[in-house]
Design an enzyme around this catalytic site. Structure first.
Site, short mmCIF file in Angstrom:
data_model
loop_
_atom_site.label_atom_id
_atom_site.label_comp_id
_atom_site.label_asym_id
_atom_site.label_seq_id
_atom_site.Cartn_x
_atom_site.Cartn_y
_atom_site.Cartn_z
N HIS A 80 -0.73 -9.14 117.78
CA HIS A 80 0.51 -8.54 118.26
C HIS A 80 1.12 -9.31 119.42
O HIS A 80 2.30 -9.14 119.73
CB HIS A 80 0.26 -7.09 118.69
CG HIS A 80 -0.30 -6.23 117.60
ND1 HIS A 80 -1.51 -5.60 117.71
CD2 HIS A 80 0.18 -5.92 116.38
CE1 HIS A 80 -1.76 -4.92 116.59
NE2 HIS A 80 -0.73 -5.10 115.77
N HIS A 109 0.41 -10.61 129.14
CA HIS A 109 0.76 -10.93 127.76
C HIS A 109 2.27 -11.13 127.66
O HIS A 109 3.00 -10.88 128.62
CB HIS A 109 0.29 -9.82 126.81
CG HIS A 109 0.90 -8.51 127.11
ND1 HIS A 109 0.34 -7.57 127.94
CD2 HIS A 109 2.08 -7.95 126.71
CE1 HIS A 109 1.12 -6.51 128.03
NE2 HIS A 109 2.19 -6.72 127.30
N HIS A 111 6.09 -11.06 125.24
CA HIS A 111 6.93 -10.56 124.15
C HIS A 111 8.05 -11.57 123.93
O HIS A 111 8.62 -12.09 124.88
CB HIS A 111 7.51 -9.19 124.49
CG HIS A 111 6.46 -8.14 124.68
ND1 HIS A 111 5.99 -7.35 123.65
CD2 HIS A 111 5.77 -7.75 125.79
CE1 HIS A 111 5.07 -6.52 124.11
NE2 HIS A 111 4.91 -6.76 125.41
N GLU A 121 11.82 -7.08 126.18
CA GLU A 121 11.78 -5.65 125.86
C GLU A 121 12.79 -4.89 126.72
O GLU A 121 13.68 -4.23 126.19
CB GLU A 121 10.35 -5.13 126.05
CG GLU A 121 9.38 -5.80 125.08
CD GLU A 121 8.21 -4.93 124.71
OE1 GLU A 121 8.06 -4.62 123.51
OE2 GLU A 121 7.44 -4.55 125.62
N HIS A 134 4.39 -9.51 130.76
CA HIS A 134 3.90 -8.32 131.43
C HIS A 134 2.55 -8.62 132.06
O HIS A 134 1.61 -9.01 131.37
CB HIS A 134 3.75 -7.15 130.45
CG HIS A 134 5.04 -6.68 129.87
ND1 HIS A 134 5.10 -5.95 128.70
CD2 HIS A 134 6.32 -6.84 130.30
CE1 HIS A 134 6.39 -5.67 128.43
NE2 HIS A 134 7.12 -6.20 129.40
N THR A 219 4.45 -0.16 125.89
CA THR A 219 5.48 -0.48 124.91
C THR A 219 4.92 -0.72 123.51
O THR A 219 5.64 -1.17 122.63
CB THR A 219 6.30 -1.71 125.35
OG1 THR A 219 5.45 -2.85 125.41
CG2 THR A 219 6.95 -1.47 126.71
#
Length: 318
Positions: A80, A109, A111, A121, A134, A219
């Site tokens: 993910h 991590h 996104h 996000e 994050h 999230t």
């Protein structure tokens, strides 16, 4: 051990390794609430931050302790996201600002999106950025990350937004270089050299004085509402090639993980705070006071000039 102060500047992916969710189709964000009921809660993340609707505050300095220590680190493809953790027993800590207690670093991590125009996000004024990082901390009093997930003040998350730069960012090269070795889900790779978290968390302390903060959730499923978010206004820089390297990672199904961001959620009755350094407020007030004083100094000579002119006219008429 040095304390880095950010003077009033401004479970996510990686918590759910192996859990059954996706960013598309029947297991995409629109369906997360069917299995994970917290995902349809009232205070969900991410959100769109409208700058004209925020409330200005001046909080105590954020403090990051231990981020200048070299840490042996490794990155993992969770299916993910790309998650980075450290091997050291003495973790970096975060406190100050909107936080009432100390928080311990757990992981960071990323996104990203399928192109250089979307991927973050949180949005700012409805604007998306190509990537968001994050950095996740858990409250020290709860002793562990898993226990912290049971409490509404369990986590603090530093959020960093990225823009595309013509030049690569050397601070991220150690991470980008190992991505090709962890393209398959579950693969893990140690960084060749110890990592200074300071290079990621505080790239320029002079620009880390403005941030937005609000209460929200993880999230990704289970979307627990346990997080205090701190979104820095300063944008970090990555090259197109560095961003593109993340999109070659594979999902649990073996497809390319081209995007892994959750759509924004309703703000509801939450207030988003914009931290303004106390030093800036002092300077602003001083400048404002000087301005009024200057206006008074200008008005007095003009009054004398006007009176003098009237006297001259009167004498001339006589």
């Amino acid at each position: 051990m040095r304390i880095v102060s950010i003077i009033n500047a401004s479970s996510s992916s990686g918590f759910c390794h192996g859990q059954n969710f996706s960013y598309d189709g029947d297991q995409g964000p629109l369906h997360w609430g069917e299995e994970y009921h917290s995902c349809i809660g009232k205070y969900q993340s991410p959100i769109n931050i409208e700058e004209h609707n925020v409330k200005n505050v001046s909080l105590s300095p954020l403090r990051l302790i231990g981020i200048d220590n070299p840490y042996q680190s490794y990155v993992t493809n969770t299916g993910h996201t790309v998650m980075l953790k450290t091997n050291e027993s003495k973790a970096a800590t975060l406190s100050g600002g909107p936080l009432q207690d100390n928080y311990v670093f757990e992981q960071l991590h990323f996104h990203w999106g399928e192109n250089d125009y979307e991927g973050s996000e949180d949005l700012v004024n409805n604007h998306s950025f190509p990537m968001e990082m994050h950095a996740v901390f858990y409250k020290e009093d709860y002793k562990s990350f898993n226990e912290a997930l049971n409490h509404s003040d369990g986590l603090a998350i530093l959020a960093y937004l990225y823009e595309v730069s013509p030049q690569p960012n050397p601070a991220y090269e150690p991470i980008v270089r190992v991505l090709r070795d962890i393209e398959v889900m579950g693969k893990r790779k140690a960084l060749q050299e110890p990592l200074l978290l300071e290079s990621l968390f505080v790239p320029d302390i002079a620009k880390m004085q403005d941030y937005f903060t609000y209460f929200g959730s993880l999230t990704t499923p289970p979307c627990l509402e346990v997080a205090r978010w701190i979104d820095f206004k300063d944008r970090q820089q990555l090259s197109h090639e560095q961003l593109a390297a993340f999109r070659d990672l594979q999902t649990p199904e073996g497809d390319k993980l081209t995007h892994n961001f959750r759509p924004v959620q309703p703000l509801e009755d939450r207030v988003v705070f914009h931290n303004i350094p106390k030093e800036q407020n002092t300077l602003s007030n001083t400048h404002h006071s000087d301005g009024h004083s200057g206006q008074r100094n200008v008005k007095i000579p003009i009054l004398f000039v006007a009176l003098g002119a009237l006297v001259a006219i009167f004498l001339f008429a006589i």
